[in-house]
Design an enzyme around this catalytic site. Structure first.
Site, mmCIF file in Angstrom:
data_model
loop_
_atom_site.group_PDB
_atom_site.id
_atom_site.type_symbol
_atom_site.label_atom_id
_atom_site.label_comp_id
_atom_site.label_asym_id
_atom_site.label_seq_id
_atom_site.Cartn_x
_atom_site.Cartn_y
_atom_site.Cartn_z
ATOM 1 N N GLU A 1 -10.409 0.421 -2.172
ATOM 2 C CA GLU A 1 -10.374 1.635 -1.357
ATOM 3 C C GLU A 1 -11.049 2.791 -2.098
ATOM 4 O O GLU A 1 -10.779 3.020 -3.283
ATOM 5 C CB GLU A 1 -8.941 2.012 -1.008
ATOM 6 C CG GLU A 1 -8.268 1.038 -0.049
ATOM 7 C CD GLU A 1 -7.047 1.642 0.602
ATOM 8 O OE1 GLU A 1 -7.186 2.712 1.234
ATOM 9 O OE2 GLU A 1 -5.949 1.061 0.474
ATOM 10 N N HIS B 1 -15.821 1.169 6.537
ATOM 11 C CA HIS B 1 -15.530 -0.096 5.863
ATOM 12 C C HIS B 1 -16.782 -0.977 5.820
ATOM 13 O O HIS B 1 -17.553 -1.031 6.780
ATOM 14 C CB HIS B 1 -14.432 -0.869 6.598
ATOM 15 C CG HIS B 1 -13.113 -0.175 6.583
ATOM 16 N ND1 HIS B 1 -12.172 -0.387 5.598
ATOM 17 C CD2 HIS B 1 -12.573 0.744 7.434
ATOM 18 C CE1 HIS B 1 -11.109 0.372 5.851
ATOM 19 N NE2 HIS B 1 -11.330 1.062 6.948
ATOM 20 N N CYS C 1 -5.235 5.897 7.727
ATOM 21 C CA CYS C 1 -4.667 4.821 6.905
ATOM 22 C C CYS C 1 -3.698 4.043 7.780
ATOM 23 O O CYS C 1 -2.701 4.590 8.257
ATOM 24 C CB CYS C 1 -3.952 5.401 5.694
ATOM 25 S SG CYS C 1 -3.048 4.151 4.720
ATOM 26 N N CYS D 1 -4.559 -2.689 3.053
ATOM 27 C CA CYS D 1 -5.275 -1.590 3.723
ATOM 28 C C CYS D 1 -5.258 -1.899 5.208
ATOM 29 O O CYS D 1 -5.902 -2.855 5.654
ATOM 30 C CB CYS D 1 -6.705 -1.476 3.207
ATOM 31 S SG CYS D 1 -7.683 -0.210 4.074
ATOM 32 N N ASN E 1 -1.675 1.431 7.041
ATOM 33 C CA ASN E 1 -0.355 1.255 6.429
ATOM 34 C C ASN E 1 0.389 2.583 6.367
ATOM 35 O O ASN E 1 1.603 2.646 6.567
ATOM 36 C CB ASN E 1 -0.495 0.656 5.029
ATOM 37 C CG ASN E 1 -0.981 -0.774 5.065
ATOM 38 O OD1 ASN E 1 -0.432 -1.611 5.769
ATOM 39 N ND2 ASN E 1 -2.031 -1.059 4.317
ATOM 40 N N ASN F 1 -14.912 1.945 1.925
ATOM 41 C CA ASN F 1 -13.857 0.986 1.602
ATOM 42 C C ASN F 1 -14.460 -0.402 1.757
ATOM 43 O O ASN F 1 -15.133 -0.673 2.757
ATOM 44 C CB ASN F 1 -12.678 1.145 2.563
ATOM 45 C CG ASN F 1 -12.109 2.556 2.561
ATOM 46 O OD1 ASN F 1 -11.469 2.980 1.613
ATOM 47 N ND2 ASN F 1 -12.352 3.293 3.639
ATOM 48 N N ASN G 1 0.880 -1.177 0.000
ATOM 49 C CA ASN G 1 0.000 0.000 0.000
ATOM 50 C C ASN G 1 0.916 1.225 0.000
ATOM 51 O O ASN G 1 1.438 1.622 1.036
ATOM 52 C CB ASN G 1 -0.886 -0.044 1.244
ATOM 53 C CG ASN G 1 -2.047 0.916 1.232
ATOM 54 O OD1 ASN G 1 -2.669 1.130 2.257
ATOM 55 N ND2 ASN G 1 -2.377 1.507 0.089
ATOM 56 N N GLY H 1 -8.537 -1.485 6.890
ATOM 57 C CA GLY H 1 -9.389 -2.541 6.353
ATOM 58 C C GLY H 1 -9.117 -3.879 7.022
ATOM 59 O O GLY H 1 -10.041 -4.660 7.285
#
Length: 281
Positions: free
Chosen positions: A215, A166, A73, A224, A75, A197, A11, A227
């Site tokens: 995403e 999500h 986020c 993600c 990552n 997402n 990512n 995620g």
């Protein structure tokens, strides 16, 4: 403008030091769209500006590849942790990062003077439909049926916010899903007023799942972090796995644990620097 290209499990984002690079706010969306382009720009899932903050040690100002703002986020925040330590912006191995008004705490594992693995306290999952947000006639969306008319199919979804929204969909197989066709219909479904997402998940056993993700604003990405956290929560809510699992994504693996007693989700994974450069803006 100087930049650093980094990724967490594939990512990838362009990271910009907001302490030294001062880009006017109104210019950032167009700049992000340009540098994220994989043919005419640097190539990435988006861009993250690392800024000073009065509320935390650092601020993460995140943009999707289409130039839209994103709240969080997983990552990306791990890469921020590696960036600020490796660049000498901090010598602490535990510090805070704020993004979209949310403060997260990072713990770094150091190898040969560089941050290798980052453990992040991702906070408590949000399950209330109105807060995620999801337009639904129930307080929570757990194993509920979503009709995707343009695909002429119904899907069972579980919705979770980890600071961003999500929808988790459990399927028997995810490897051959045509996400380029499916993803936009979930992302822009009328049930999701701020878009969504979407995680497509295959449960392997009680400790392992496989996930692909679409995403919002970026399309399919190799990983993600939020995620993966939402997936772990959805797995537990549906009685499919234990509270601590390994989530396999296209770009690697993340370790996710939902401590239900503390109602805290922990994410552990790697962060990598790809290259550094300078681009005319």
């Amino acid at each position: 403008m100087k930049f650093t290209k980094m990724h967490g499990c594939g990512n990838d984002y362009v990271y910009i030091n907001g302490f030294t690079e001062h880009i006017p706010a109104e210019e950032k969306p167009a700049l992000v769209r340009r540098i994220s382009d994989r043919h005419f720009g640097i190539g990435s899932d988006g861009a993250i500006f690392i800024n000073p903050s009065e509320d935390a040690d650092f601020e993460m100002e995140m943009y999707n590849g289409d130039g839209s703002r994103a709240e969080m986020c997983g990552n990306g925040i791990r890469c921020v942790g590696k960036y600020v330590y490796d660049k000498g912006l901090t010598d602490k191995t535990r510090f805070s990062v704020i993004s979209g008004g949310q403060i997260k705490y990072l713990d770094l594992t150091i190898e040969n003077g560089k941050a290798k693995y980052i453990r992040v306290n991702m906070g408590s999952p949000i399950l209330e439909a109105e807060a995620i947000p999801v337009n639904w006639n129930k307080e929570k969306v757990i194993n509920e049926t979503l009709s995707v008319e343009k695909l002429n199919k119904d899907y069972k979804i579980t919705c979770v916010s980890m600071g961003n929204p999500h929808a988790v969909v459990f399927l028997d197989e995810v490897k051959d899903l045509p996400l380029e066709q499916m993803g936009p219909y979930f992302e822009n479904h009328s049930a999701f007023p701020k878009r969504i997402n979407t995680e497509f998940v295959k449960v392997i056993d009680s400790k392992h799942v496989e996930m692909r993700v679409w995403e919002r604003g970026s399309g399919e990405t190799l990983a993600c972090g939020t995620g993966c956290c939402a997936t772990a929560v959805a797995c537990v809510l549906n009685g499919l796995t234990e509270e601590a699992i390994t989530v396999k994504v296209l770009g690697g693996e993340l370790q996710i644990a939902w401590d239900r007693e503390e109602n805290t989700v922990w994410m552990t994974g790697p962060a990598e620097t790809v290259f550094e450069g300078e681009i005319d803006i």
